[in-house]
Design a protein around this motif. Sequence first.
Motif, PDB file in Angstrom:
ATOM      1  N   ASN A  54      22.683  11.535  -8.493  1.00  0.00           N
ATOM      2  CA  ASN A  54      24.047  11.233  -8.909  1.00  0.00           C
ATOM      3  C   ASN A  54      24.975  12.270  -8.275  1.00  0.00           C
ATOM      4  O   ASN A  54      24.993  13.422  -8.673  1.00  0.00           O
ATOM      5  CB  ASN A  54      24.156  11.267 -10.430  1.00  0.00           C
ATOM      6  CG  ASN A  54      25.558  10.951 -10.912  1.00  0.00           C
ATOM      7  OD1 ASN A  54      26.478  10.745 -10.125  1.00  0.00           O
ATOM      8  ND2 ASN A  54      25.725  10.910 -12.221  1.00  0.00           N
ATOM      9  N   LEU A  55      25.743  11.834  -7.299  1.00  0.00           N
ATOM     10  CA  LEU A  55      26.647  12.737  -6.588  1.00  0.00           C
ATOM     11  C   LEU A  55      28.091  12.602  -7.066  1.00  0.00           C
ATOM     12  O   LEU A  55      28.990  13.176  -6.461  1.00  0.00           O
ATOM     13  CB  LEU A  55      26.566  12.464  -5.083  1.00  0.00           C
ATOM     14  CG  LEU A  55      25.200  12.732  -4.461  1.00  0.00           C
ATOM     15  CD1 LEU A  55      25.123  12.150  -3.063  1.00  0.00           C
ATOM     16  CD2 LEU A  55      24.908  14.220  -4.452  1.00  0.00           C
ATOM     17  N   SER A  56      28.297  11.900  -8.162  1.00  0.00           N
ATOM     18  CA  SER A  56      29.662  11.683  -8.636  1.00  0.00           C
ATOM     19  C   SER A  56      30.270  12.929  -9.277  1.00  0.00           C
ATOM     20  O   SER A  56      31.486  13.058  -9.341  1.00  0.00           O
ATOM     21  CB  SER A  56      29.708  10.522  -9.635  1.00  0.00           C
ATOM     22  OG  SER A  56      28.988  10.848 -10.812  1.00  0.00           O
ATOM     23  N   LYS A  57      29.438  13.859  -9.734  1.00  0.00           N
ATOM     24  CA  LYS A  57      29.957  15.055 -10.396  1.00  0.00           C
ATOM     25  C   LYS A  57      29.471  16.346  -9.729  1.00  0.00           C
ATOM     26  O   LYS A  57      29.452  17.393 -10.341  1.00  0.00           O
ATOM     27  CB  LYS A  57      29.562  15.043 -11.866  1.00  0.00           C
ATOM     28  CG  LYS A  57      30.034  13.793 -12.600  1.00  0.00           C
ATOM     29  CD  LYS A  57      30.622  14.085 -13.910  1.00  0.00           C
ATOM     30  CE  LYS A  57      31.125  12.938 -14.695  1.00  0.00           C
ATOM     31  NZ  LYS A  57      31.447  11.699 -14.133  1.00  0.00           N
ATOM     32  N   SER A  58      29.051  16.218  -8.471  1.00  0.00           N
ATOM     33  CA  SER A  58      28.623  17.406  -7.739  1.00  0.00           C
ATOM     34  C   SER A  58      28.927  17.212  -6.254  1.00  0.00           C
ATOM     35  O   SER A  58      29.140  16.096  -5.795  1.00  0.00           O
ATOM     36  CB  SER A  58      27.127  17.681  -7.928  1.00  0.00           C
ATOM     37  OG  SER A  58      26.361  16.679  -7.310  1.00  0.00           O
ATOM     38  N   SER A  59      28.955  18.315  -5.547  1.00  0.00           N
ATOM     39  CA  SER A  59      29.157  18.282  -4.099  1.00  0.00           C
ATOM     40  C   SER A  59      28.015  19.032  -3.442  1.00  0.00           C
ATOM     41  O   SER A  59      27.692  20.144  -3.839  1.00  0.00           O
ATOM     42  CB  SER A  59      30.480  18.961  -3.728  1.00  0.00           C
ATOM     43  OG  SER A  59      31.562  18.227  -4.217  1.00  0.00           O
ATOM     44  N   PHE A  60      27.418  18.415  -2.448  1.00  0.00           N
ATOM     45  CA  PHE A  60      26.321  19.019  -1.705  1.00  0.00           C
ATOM     46  C   PHE A  60      26.727  19.017  -0.242  1.00  0.00           C
ATOM     47  O   PHE A  60      27.024  17.966   0.317  1.00  0.00           O
ATOM     48  CB  PHE A  60      25.036  18.216  -1.901  1.00  0.00           C
ATOM     49  CG  PHE A  60      23.818  18.873  -1.308  1.00  0.00           C
ATOM     50  CD1 PHE A  60      22.895  19.498  -2.127  1.00  0.00           C
ATOM     51  CD2 PHE A  60      23.570  18.868   0.058  1.00  0.00           C
ATOM     52  CE1 PHE A  60      21.754  20.106  -1.598  1.00  0.00           C
ATOM     53  CE2 PHE A  60      22.453  19.464   0.608  1.00  0.00           C
ATOM     54  CZ  PHE A  60      21.542  20.089  -0.228  1.00  0.00           C
TER      55      PHE A  60
END
Length: 149
Positions: A54-60
Motif C-alpha cells: 500500500n503506497l497511498s500513505k508512504s513514499s519510497f
Amino acid sequence: MKPLPYLIIAFLCLSCSNKKTSTNKESEVQHDIVGTWKMIYAEIKKNDSLEVKNLSKSSFIKIINNSHFSFFNQDELDARNSYGGAGTYSVKGNQYVETLIYTSAEAIRNHVFTFTIKIAGDTLIQSGIEEVKKAGIKQEIIEKYIRIN
C-alpha cells in the motif's frame, strides 16, 4: 583524383561510430538506470500468498548514481515506520545486482541481491527472489518505479 581513399575513410568513420558492442549496450543500461526513482507498485510473493504494498500513505524512492544506490521509505503517518539503506550495485545486460552495505538491519547487511530489470521510457521494473536465510527471508518481488529525476 581517385574517390577510393575518400570512400575508405568514410567507411571507417561510419563503422566506428555505428558499431555497438555488448560493453556499449551494458554501459547504456547502466547509464539509463542512473537517476531518482519513485516506487509506484510493489508486490511480494511468499509461499502461496501475495501482498501488494500500500503506497497511498508512504513514499519510497530509490536513488542510483554511477556506482551506488540508496533507498528510503517514509511512512507519512508514523515516522517510526521509515527505513532506508544503501550500497553498491552492478549491471550486466538486464541483471542488476545490489550489495546492501548500509542498513540498520544487521541480518541483511552486506547481502547480495540479484534482480532482473527492464527500463521502458521513464519506468523501471525490478524483479527477483530475495533470500536471506539468516534473516528468515525468502520472497519473490516485483517493483515498478517511475523516474522523477
